[in-house]
Design a protein around this motif. Structure first.
Motif, PDB file in Angstrom:
ATOM      1  N   LEU A   2       4.796   5.486   2.847  1.00 13.76           N
ATOM      2  CA  LEU A   2       4.178   6.767   3.166  1.00 13.76           C
ATOM      3  C   LEU A   2       4.787   7.789   2.212  1.00 13.76           C
ATOM      4  CD1 LEU A   2       4.434   6.617   7.078  1.00 13.76           C
ATOM      5  CD2 LEU A   2       2.670   5.650   5.598  1.00 13.76           C
ATOM      6  N   ARG A   3       3.961   8.342   1.336  1.00 15.13           N
ATOM      7  CA  ARG A   3       4.463   9.234   0.286  1.00 15.13           C
ATOM      8  C   ARG A   3       4.058  10.675   0.577  1.00 15.13           C
ATOM      9  NH1 ARG A   3       2.833   7.160  -5.271  1.00 15.13           N
ATOM     10  NH2 ARG A   3       4.601   5.773  -4.850  1.00 15.13           N
ATOM     11  N   SER A   4       5.032  11.557   0.525  1.00 14.98           N
ATOM     12  CA  SER A   4       4.784  12.975   0.779  1.00 14.98           C
ATOM     13  C   SER A   4       4.237  13.647  -0.471  1.00 14.98           C
ATOM     14  CB  SER A   4       6.088  13.657   1.218  1.00 14.98           C
ATOM     15  OG  SER A   4       5.898  15.039   1.384  1.00 14.98           O
ATOM     16  N   VAL A   5       3.147  14.392  -0.294  1.00 12.22           N
ATOM     17  CA  VAL A   5       2.554  15.140  -1.411  1.00 12.22           C
ATOM     18  C   VAL A   5       2.473  16.611  -1.028  1.00 12.22           C
ATOM     19  CG1 VAL A   5       1.249  13.166  -2.266  1.00 12.22           C
ATOM     20  CG2 VAL A   5       0.218  14.683  -0.570  1.00 12.22           C
ATOM     21  N   ALA A   6       2.418  17.479  -2.023  1.00  9.50           N
ATOM     22  CA  ALA A   6       2.447  18.917  -1.791  1.00  9.50           C
ATOM     23  C   ALA A   6       1.301  19.364  -0.891  1.00  9.50           C
ATOM     24  CB  ALA A   6       2.383  19.648  -3.128  1.00  9.50           C
ATOM     25  N   SER A   7       1.619  20.330  -0.025  1.00  9.74           N
ATOM     26  CA  SER A   7       0.628  20.884   0.886  1.00  9.74           C
ATOM     27  C   SER A   7       0.736  22.408   0.858  1.00  9.74           C
ATOM     28  CB  SER A   7       0.864  20.378   2.311  1.00  9.74           C
ATOM     29  OG  SER A   7       0.037  21.054   3.239  1.00  9.74           O
ATOM     30  N   SER A  20       0.817  -1.215   0.000  1.00  7.36           N
ATOM     31  CA  SER A  20       0.000   0.000   0.000  1.00  7.36           C
ATOM     32  C   SER A  20       0.853   1.268   0.000  1.00  7.36           C
ATOM     33  CB  SER A  20      -0.928   0.022   1.211  1.00  7.36           C
ATOM     34  OG  SER A  20      -0.200   0.298   2.388  1.00  7.36           O
ATOM     35  N   VAL A  21       0.304   2.326  -0.600  1.00  7.29           N
ATOM     36  CA  VAL A  21       0.923   3.652  -0.596  1.00  7.29           C
ATOM     37  C   VAL A  21      -0.058   4.621   0.041  1.00  7.29           C
ATOM     38  CG1 VAL A  21       1.823   5.538  -1.991  1.00  7.29           C
ATOM     39  CG2 VAL A  21       2.271   3.156  -2.669  1.00  7.29           C
ATOM     40  N   THR A  22       0.379   5.303   1.101  1.00  8.14           N
ATOM     41  CA  THR A  22      -0.449   6.274   1.805  1.00  8.14           C
ATOM     42  C   THR A  22       0.128   7.662   1.590  1.00  8.14           C
ATOM     43  OG1 THR A  22      -0.981   4.631   3.511  1.00  8.14           O
ATOM     44  CG2 THR A  22      -1.393   6.936   4.045  1.00  8.14           C
ATOM     45  N   GLU A  23      -0.664   8.567   1.040  1.00  4.55           N
ATOM     46  CA  GLU A  23      -0.196   9.928   0.778  1.00  4.55           C
ATOM     47  C   GLU A  23      -0.429  10.814   1.993  1.00  4.55           C
ATOM     48  OE1 GLU A  23      -2.130  11.225  -2.800  1.00  4.55           O
ATOM     49  OE2 GLU A  23      -0.679  10.156  -4.075  1.00  4.55           O
ATOM     50  N   LEU A  24       0.615  11.565   2.369  1.00  6.81           N
ATOM     51  CA  LEU A  24       0.564  12.432   3.541  1.00  6.81           C
ATOM     52  C   LEU A  24       1.085  13.820   3.168  1.00  6.81           C
ATOM     53  CD1 LEU A  24       1.970   9.901   6.176  1.00  6.81           C
ATOM     54  CD2 LEU A  24      -0.424  10.480   5.767  1.00  6.81           C
ATOM     55  N   PRO A  25       0.558  14.883   3.785  1.00 10.37           N
ATOM     56  CA  PRO A  25       0.910  16.248   3.386  1.00 10.37           C
ATOM     57  C   PRO A  25       2.316  16.653   3.827  1.00 10.37           C
ATOM     58  CG  PRO A  25      -0.606  16.291   5.234  1.00 10.37           C
ATOM     59  CD  PRO A  25      -0.509  14.861   4.809  1.00 10.37           C
TER      60      PRO A  25
END
Length: 459
Positions: A295-300, A210-215
């Motif tokens: 845990l993948r960092s996405v733009a915030s 699984s890949v979970t996107e986090l800010p």
């Protein structure tokens, strides 16, 4: 007085205590105390095809439209009302793991309620006193029912804002499936006599890899729940991040850095705060050296967040250690690997203080291993006299971990499940403040179903 099942399901005008056992002691209740109260959730257990292995269907059982099941949420101090409807081909119940609740809502068959048969329903209603991460599962044919997917998260939110603006719940579960997604045996006696029968496919929220996107830049509350039958995870993170532990098994601790590994046994939970790195970076959530998920960092667009303060303590009574009575509980291996499973009886492999629980005997709870006096403090000496780990779980009450001959604790803390290592002795304390007959068992389901369970009575 006797009642038909139709009367029970239709709701009785009050709580009715039904006597069980040779002594006729009242122990479990049937029906609903308020037929007009309604419910917040309608939770249906039913067969569900899921895709655990790419391209193949697994015939799971689920609470709601997913396995693990529907995430239930309620605010601390409020009532949780769940109408549970059984659309499975077997009888079952719901146990609310870690919640301090009345006995009649605890979901243990023939101890707190009758099993819910196919096509029937049961209304669970209780006030949740403690905030934190909890979960729910059956206490009937547990190896198979949990193994097929009947598990789900229960999140109790704090009364007031905690400072966390973002959070995720990650339910860890290892499945007993082969390369085509077909179920394999949930329990093998020779493995039940050791660490327990391990699954082969690890998932997070029902997804392998699984890949979970986090800010990016935010401090995110990540709730990790071990909903597995047997597996203990050695939780660690790899990547450009900081992580602190904020709570263990639902109860807050003084925030401290996550060290090399945290051993998360079956039934246990940990609440982490993770500072997420710059957008595009990844954090590996691992079990030892094995990647569980990403845990993948996405733009915030939000400004970087600060570490929130410690979570507020739950209202658990502090044990009076100076005047506490001490009780010893020895967790032992019977010493058999070759077993006889005739007549549908499970092998007897484990015992507590020389007594092995028989899950086919509906009267076992009539013979509690200890009787506690309501309001009195106790210190339990937990002695693991085996070479295998045992996550020891107590229903209905929380206990405070005091000390261990194997570990040094930065602070004493409250929990409902303690991972007792091989040859470890640990001291835990509690106030016996919840009357009833409560299960006390290892949460390696193989161990529980082959003897490592007992009843503790509070009167």
């Amino acid at each position: 007085m006797s009642f038909t099942r139709r009367q029970i399901l239709g709701g009785l005008t009050g709580l009715v205590a039904i006597g069980l056992g040779a002594g006729g002691a009242s122990r479990y209740w049937l029906g609903r105390s308020d037929p007009d109260a309604g419910h917040d959730y309608e939770l249906i257990a039913a067969p569900l095809d899921v895709e655990l292995v790419s391209g193949y269907k697994t015939e799971a059982w689920a609470f709601g439209p997913s396995a693990p099941g529907t995430e239930l949420r309620v605010r601390q101090g409020e009532w949780l009302r769940v109408r549970f409807i059984n659309h499975l081909p077997v009888e079952t119940t719901i146990h609310w793991h870690g919640i301090r609740l009345p006995l009649e809502m605890d979901g243990v068959p023939y101890v707190s309620q009758l099993p819910v048969k196919p096509g029937e329903y049961f209304d669970y209603k209780f006030r949740v006193p403690d905030a934190g991460s909890y979960w729910y599962h059956p206490h009937v044919s547990s190896s198979e029912e949990l193994g097929r997917g009947l598990v789900g998260p229960l999140i109790v939110e704090e009364r007031e804002p905690t400072g966390f603006l973002h959070e995720r719940t990650l339910s860890l579960k290892t499945w007993h499936v082969d390369e085509q997604g077909a179920f394999m045996p949930f329990s093998v006696p020779r493995e039940a006599a050791r660490n327990g029968t391990a699954g082969r496919l690890i998932t997070i929220n029902g997804q392998a890899g699984s890949v979970t996107e986090l800010p990016a830049g935010q401090v995110v509350r990540v709730r990790l729940l071990n909903l597995d039958n047997t597996w203990t995870y050695r939780i660690n993170l790899r990547g450009n991040c900081e992580a602190k532990i904020y709570a263990l098994d639902g109860n807050p601790i003084t925030p401290r850095p996550l060290q090399k590994d945290y051993w998360l046994g079956p039934g246990m939970r940990i609440c982490l705060a993770i500072r997420i790195p710059e957008a595009g970076e990844e954090i590996s959530l691992r079990d030892g050296f094995v990647r569980l998920g990403t845990l993948r960092s996405v733009a915030s667009t939000q400004a970087p967040g600060d570490w929130p303060p410690a979570l507020p303590a739950n209202p658990i009574a502090e044990p009076d250690l100076a005047n506490a009575e001490k009780l010893n509980f020895n967790f032992e291996w019977v010493g058999k690997v070759s077993v006889n499973t005739e007549n549908g009886k499970p092998p007897s492999l484990w015992q507590i203080n020389g007594q092995a629980w028989d899950i086919t005997d509906k009267t076992c709870a009539d013979r509690p291993i200890a009787t506690l006096r309501k309001g009195k403090s106790y210190i339990f000496e937990l002695k693991n006299m085996t070479q295998y780990q045992h996550p020891i779980h107590l229903h209905g009450m929380s206990f405070k971990v005091l000390s261990s001959n194997r570990h040094k604790f930065q602070e004493q803390y409250f929990t409902d499940t303690y991972l007792l290592g091989k040859n470890e002795s640990a001291q835990v304390a509690l106030v016996a403040d919840n009357p009833g007959t409560w299960m006390f068992h290892c949460h390696v389901i193989d161990h529980m179903e082959t003897g490592l369970m007992a009843a503790i009575e509070v009167v």
